[in-house]
Write a protein that holds these residues in place. Structure first.
Motif, PDB file in Angstrom:
ATOM      1  N   VAL A 250       0.814  -1.213   0.000  1.00  0.00           N
ATOM      2  CA  VAL A 250       0.000   0.000   0.000  1.00  0.00           C
ATOM      3  C   VAL A 250       0.850   1.267   0.000  1.00  0.00           C
ATOM      4  N   VAL A 251       2.015   1.242   0.660  1.00  0.00           N
ATOM      5  CA  VAL A 251       2.851   2.441   0.752  1.00  0.00           C
ATOM      6  C   VAL A 251       3.468   2.782  -0.600  1.00  0.00           C
ATOM      7  N   LYS A 252       4.056   1.791  -1.257  1.00  0.00           N
ATOM      8  CA  LYS A 252       4.673   2.034  -2.566  1.00  0.00           C
ATOM      9  C   LYS A 252       3.639   2.470  -3.594  1.00  0.00           C
ATOM     10  N   THR A 253       2.492   1.806  -3.609  1.00  0.00           N
ATOM     11  CA  THR A 253       1.460   2.147  -4.585  1.00  0.00           C
ATOM     12  C   THR A 253       0.968   3.575  -4.382  1.00  0.00           C
ATOM     13  N   ASN A 254       0.713   3.935  -3.128  1.00  0.00           N
ATOM     14  CA  ASN A 254       0.181   5.279  -2.854  1.00  0.00           C
ATOM     15  C   ASN A 254       1.176   6.391  -3.164  1.00  0.00           C
ATOM     16  N   SER A 255       2.462   6.079  -3.245  1.00  0.00           N
ATOM     17  CA  SER A 255       3.436   7.122  -3.556  1.00  0.00           C
ATOM     18  C   SER A 255       3.221   7.680  -4.961  1.00  0.00           C
ATOM     19  N   TYR A 256       2.549   6.930  -5.824  1.00  0.00           N
ATOM     20  CA  TYR A 256       2.273   7.417  -7.176  1.00  0.00           C
ATOM     21  C   TYR A 256       1.254   8.556  -7.174  1.00  0.00           C
ATOM     22  N   ILE A 257       0.531   8.723  -6.081  1.00  0.00           N
ATOM     23  CA  ILE A 257      -0.445   9.816  -5.987  1.00  0.00           C
ATOM     24  C   ILE A 257       0.244  11.172  -6.105  1.00  0.00           C
ATOM     25  N   TYR A 258       1.533  11.225  -5.739  1.00  0.00           N
ATOM     26  CA  TYR A 258       2.271  12.481  -5.877  1.00  0.00           C
ATOM     27  C   TYR A 258       2.265  12.988  -7.324  1.00  0.00           C
ATOM     28  N   LEU A 259       2.121  12.079  -8.294  1.00  0.00           N
ATOM     29  CA  LEU A 259       2.179  12.456  -9.702  1.00  0.00           C
ATOM     30  C   LEU A 259       0.903  13.141 -10.184  1.00  0.00           C
ATOM     31  N   VAL A 260      -0.189  12.997  -9.434  1.00  0.00           N
ATOM     32  CA  VAL A 260      -1.496  13.481  -9.907  1.00  0.00           C
ATOM     33  C   VAL A 260      -1.496  14.978 -10.250  1.00  0.00           C
ATOM     34  N   PRO A 261      -0.993  15.871  -9.377  1.00  0.00           N
ATOM     35  CA  PRO A 261      -1.036  17.303  -9.731  1.00  0.00           C
ATOM     36  C   PRO A 261      -0.287  17.629 -11.020  1.00  0.00           C
ATOM     37  N   PHE A 262       0.877  16.990 -11.217  1.00  0.00           N
ATOM     38  CA  PHE A 262       1.639  17.259 -12.437  1.00  0.00           C
ATOM     39  C   PHE A 262       0.893  16.788 -13.677  1.00  0.00           C
ATOM     40  N   ILE A 263       0.337  15.579 -13.624  1.00  0.00           N
ATOM     41  CA  ILE A 263      -0.417  15.052 -14.767  1.00  0.00           C
ATOM     42  C   ILE A 263      -1.627  15.938 -15.046  1.00  0.00           C
ATOM     43  N   THR A 264      -2.250  16.417 -13.978  1.00  0.00           N
ATOM     44  CA  THR A 264      -3.414  17.298 -14.131  1.00  0.00           C
ATOM     45  C   THR A 264      -3.042  18.574 -14.866  1.00  0.00           C
ATOM     46  N   ILE A 265      -1.920  19.160 -14.487  1.00  0.00           N
ATOM     47  CA  ILE A 265      -1.547  20.438 -15.107  1.00  0.00           C
ATOM     48  C   ILE A 265      -1.119  20.236 -16.566  1.00  0.00           C
ATOM     49  N   VAL A 266      -0.537  19.080 -16.886  1.00  0.00           N
ATOM     50  CA  VAL A 266      -0.205  18.771 -18.280  1.00  0.00           C
ATOM     51  C   VAL A 266      -1.481  18.584 -19.094  1.00  0.00           C
ATOM     52  N   ALA A 267      -2.454  17.864 -18.509  1.00  0.00           N
ATOM     53  CA  ALA A 267      -3.732  17.661 -19.198  1.00  0.00           C
ATOM     54  C   ALA A 267      -4.433  18.996 -19.421  1.00  0.00           C
ATOM     55  N   ALA A 268      -4.366  19.885 -18.429  1.00  0.00           N
ATOM     56  CA  ALA A 268      -4.992  21.201 -18.571  1.00  0.00           C
ATOM     57  C   ALA A 268      -4.315  22.010 -19.666  1.00  0.00           C
ATOM     58  N   ALA A 269      -2.998  21.841 -19.793  1.00  0.00           N
ATOM     59  CA  ALA A 269      -2.274  22.568 -20.837  1.00  0.00           C
ATOM     60  C   ALA A 269      -2.657  22.055 -22.226  1.00  0.00           C
ATOM     61  N   LEU A 270      -2.800  20.732 -22.340  1.00  0.00           N
ATOM     62  CA  LEU A 270      -3.122  20.138 -23.639  1.00  0.00           C
ATOM     63  C   LEU A 270      -4.581  20.343 -24.032  1.00  0.00           C
ATOM     64  N   LEU A 271      -5.484  20.187 -23.057  1.00  0.00           N
ATOM     65  CA  LEU A 271      -6.920  20.211 -23.368  1.00  0.00           C
ATOM     66  C   LEU A 271      -7.561  21.575 -23.154  1.00  0.00           C
ATOM     67  N   LEU A 272      -7.043  22.332 -22.182  1.00  0.00           N
ATOM     68  CA  LEU A 272      -7.634  23.633 -21.871  1.00  0.00           C
ATOM     69  C   LEU A 272      -6.717  24.790 -22.215  1.00  0.00           C
ATOM     70  N   LYS A 273      -5.553  24.475 -22.793  1.00  0.00           N
ATOM     71  CA  LYS A 273      -4.588  25.503 -23.222  1.00  0.00           C
ATOM     72  C   LYS A 273      -4.103  26.378 -22.069  1.00  0.00           C
ATOM     73  N   GLU A 274      -4.011  25.793 -20.872  1.00  0.00           N
ATOM     74  CA  GLU A 274      -3.486  26.540 -19.739  1.00  0.00           C
ATOM     75  C   GLU A 274      -1.962  26.507 -19.782  1.00  0.00           C
ATOM     76  N   PRO A 275      -1.292  27.625 -19.436  1.00  0.00           N
ATOM     77  CA  PRO A 275       0.176  27.693 -19.535  1.00  0.00           C
ATOM     78  C   PRO A 275       0.878  26.880 -18.451  1.00  0.00           C
ATOM     79  N   ILE A 276       2.087  26.420 -18.765  1.00  0.00           N
ATOM     80  CA  ILE A 276       2.937  25.727 -17.791  1.00  0.00           C
ATOM     81  C   ILE A 276       4.189  26.565 -17.575  1.00  0.00           C
ATOM     82  N   SER A 277       4.478  26.891 -16.319  1.00  0.00           N
ATOM     83  CA  SER A 277       5.631  27.728 -16.009  1.00  0.00           C
ATOM     84  C   SER A 277       6.875  26.884 -15.766  1.00  0.00           C
ATOM     85  N   PHE A 278       8.015  27.564 -15.666  1.00  0.00           N
ATOM     86  CA  PHE A 278       9.267  26.871 -15.343  1.00  0.00           C
ATOM     87  C   PHE A 278       9.166  26.226 -13.968  1.00  0.00           C
TER      88      PHE A 278
END
Length: 308
Positions: free
Chosen positions: A242-270
Motif C-alpha cells: 500500500v505504501v509504494k502504490t500510494n506514492s504514485y499519488i504524488y504524480l497526480v497534480p503534475f499530470i493534471t496540469i499537463v492535461a490542462a495545458a493540452l486540453l484547456l490551453k493553460e500555460p505551464i511555467s518553469f
C-alpha cells in the motif's frame, strides 16, 4: 524486477494518469449534477460493469462485510464528498496540495497497523521532495495560497479518508479477486451516498445525458475512472504494497496540469517543470528499499468466490 511487479507499477501509473484527468469530466458534469449525484451515478455504472465482467458472488463474514462498508465510505462517499466540497470553500491549489499528503498519511498508518510496511527514511525523504514539487506544480508560478480553515480541513479529511481506505484495501487485495473487491466497495459507496442524496434533495435530471458530452463524461468516470482504475489500484496494492502504490499519488497534480495545458490551453511555467522533476525524484526515493532490508514478495492468498 519481475513481470508481476513491473505490471503493478504500470497499472499504478495508468491509474493516477486517468484520475488526474477525470477533473475535466467532473468539471463539465458539475454544471448539471451535484457532486453526490455524480458519485452515485459513476459508482452505479462501475458496479454494473463489474457484475458483467465478473458475474460471481463474493461471500464474506460479517466482520469482513463491515470492513467493506468502511471501504465504501472512506474510499468512495466520504473521500469524494469532502474533496469536492472543499473546492467550494478553498482554492483548488490548496486542495491538491493537501490531498497529496495521502501517501505519507498512509505510510504512517501502515507503520502502526502492519508488520510488513514500516515507515522508512526513504518514504519520509520522498514525501518532502515530492510535496515540494507538488507545491511548485500546483502553484504553477503563481505562488498564491490562501488559508481557508473549512476548505483546508475538508481537504485534509479527504486525504485521511484515502489513507484509511488504502489500509482497509490492503487486507483484502491479496485475499479476493480485485474485480470482486472493487465491486463490493462500489456497492457500499452507492448505499452510503444514497441517504446524503436524499437529504440534499436536488432533482436528478437524467435527460441531460441525452447530449453526447455529458454522457461521455459520465461513462468515462464510471467505466474507466471507477471500474477499471479501482481494479488496477487494488492489483497494484496487492503486488507492491500500500505504501509504494500510494506514492504514485504524488504524480497526480503534475499530470493534471499537463492535461490542462493540452486540453484547456493553460500555460505551464518553469516552476511547474521544476516541480515535476522533484515529484518524480520524490516517487523514486519513496520507492527505494534499504539494502539491508530483505526483499519480501507478497504471498498470494487469493480465494476465488464460487457462484451460487
Amino acid at each position: 524486477m519481475d513481470k508481476r511487479k513491473l505490471t503493478a507499477h504500470l497499472l499504478a501509473i495508468v491509474t493516477v494518469t486517468v484520475w488526474a484527468t477525470t477533473f475535466i469530466a467532473s468539471k463539465k458534469l458539475l454544471g448539471i449534477f451535484s457532486p453526490l449525484q455524480i458519485l452515485f451515478m459513476r459508482f452505479i455504472l462501475a458496479y454494473i460493469a463489474l457484475w458483467i465482467i465478473r458475474p460471481r458472488r463474493l461471500r464474506l463474514s460479517k466482520k469482513e462485510e463491515l470492513c467493506f462498508l468502511l471501504m465504501g465510505v472512506f474510499g468512495g462517499t466520504l473521500y469524494f464528498y469532502t474533496e469536492n466540497t472543499a473546492l467550494v470553500y478553498t482554492l483548488a491549489s490548496n486542495v491538491s496540495i493537501i490531498v497529496a499528503t495521502a501517501p505519507i498519511l498512509t505510510a504512517l498508518l501502515a507503520h502502526f497497523c502492519t508488520r510488513d510496511e514500516k515507515l522508512r527514511s526513504s518514504s519520509v525523504w520522498g514525501f518532502f521532495i515530492a510535496i515540494t514539487g507538488v507545491v511548485l506544480v500546483v502553484c504553477n508560478g503563481a505562488y498564491v495560497l490562501k488559508v481557508n480553515p473549512l476548505g483546508d480541513f475538508l481537504s485534509l479529511c479527504a486525504a485521511i479518508s484515502w489513507a484509511v481506505y488504502s489500509m482497509l484495501l490492503k487486507r483484502f487485495a491479496s485475499k479476493y479477486d480485485s474485480f470482486l473487491v472493487t465491486r463490493r466497495t462500489m456497492l457500499w459507496g452507492i448505499l452510503t451516498a444514497l441517504p446524503l442524496i436524499l437529504i440534499e434533495g436536488k432533482p436528478l435530471d437524467l435527460s441531460a445525458l441525452k447530449a453526447p458530452t455529458p454522457l461521455f463524461c459520465l461513462l468515462f468516470l464510471g467505466l474507466v475512472g471507477s471500474a477499471a482504475c479501482y481494479v488496477f489500484w487494488a492489483t497494484a496494492v496487492e503486488r507492491l504494497g500500500v505504501v509504494k502504490t500510494n506514492s504514485y499519488i504524488y504524480l497526480v497534480p503534475f499530470i493534471t496540469i499537463v492535461a490542462a495545458a493540452l486540453l484547456l490551453k493553460e500555460p505551464i511555467s518553469f516552476a511547474a517543470v521544476l516541480g515535476a522533476g522533484l515529484i518524480t525524484a520524490g516517487v523514486v526515493v519513496a520507492q527505494r528499499r534499504p539494502k539491508s532490508e530483505p526483499v519480501q514478495d507478497p504471498v498470494p492468498e487469493q480465494e476465488q468466490s464460487s457462484a451460487e
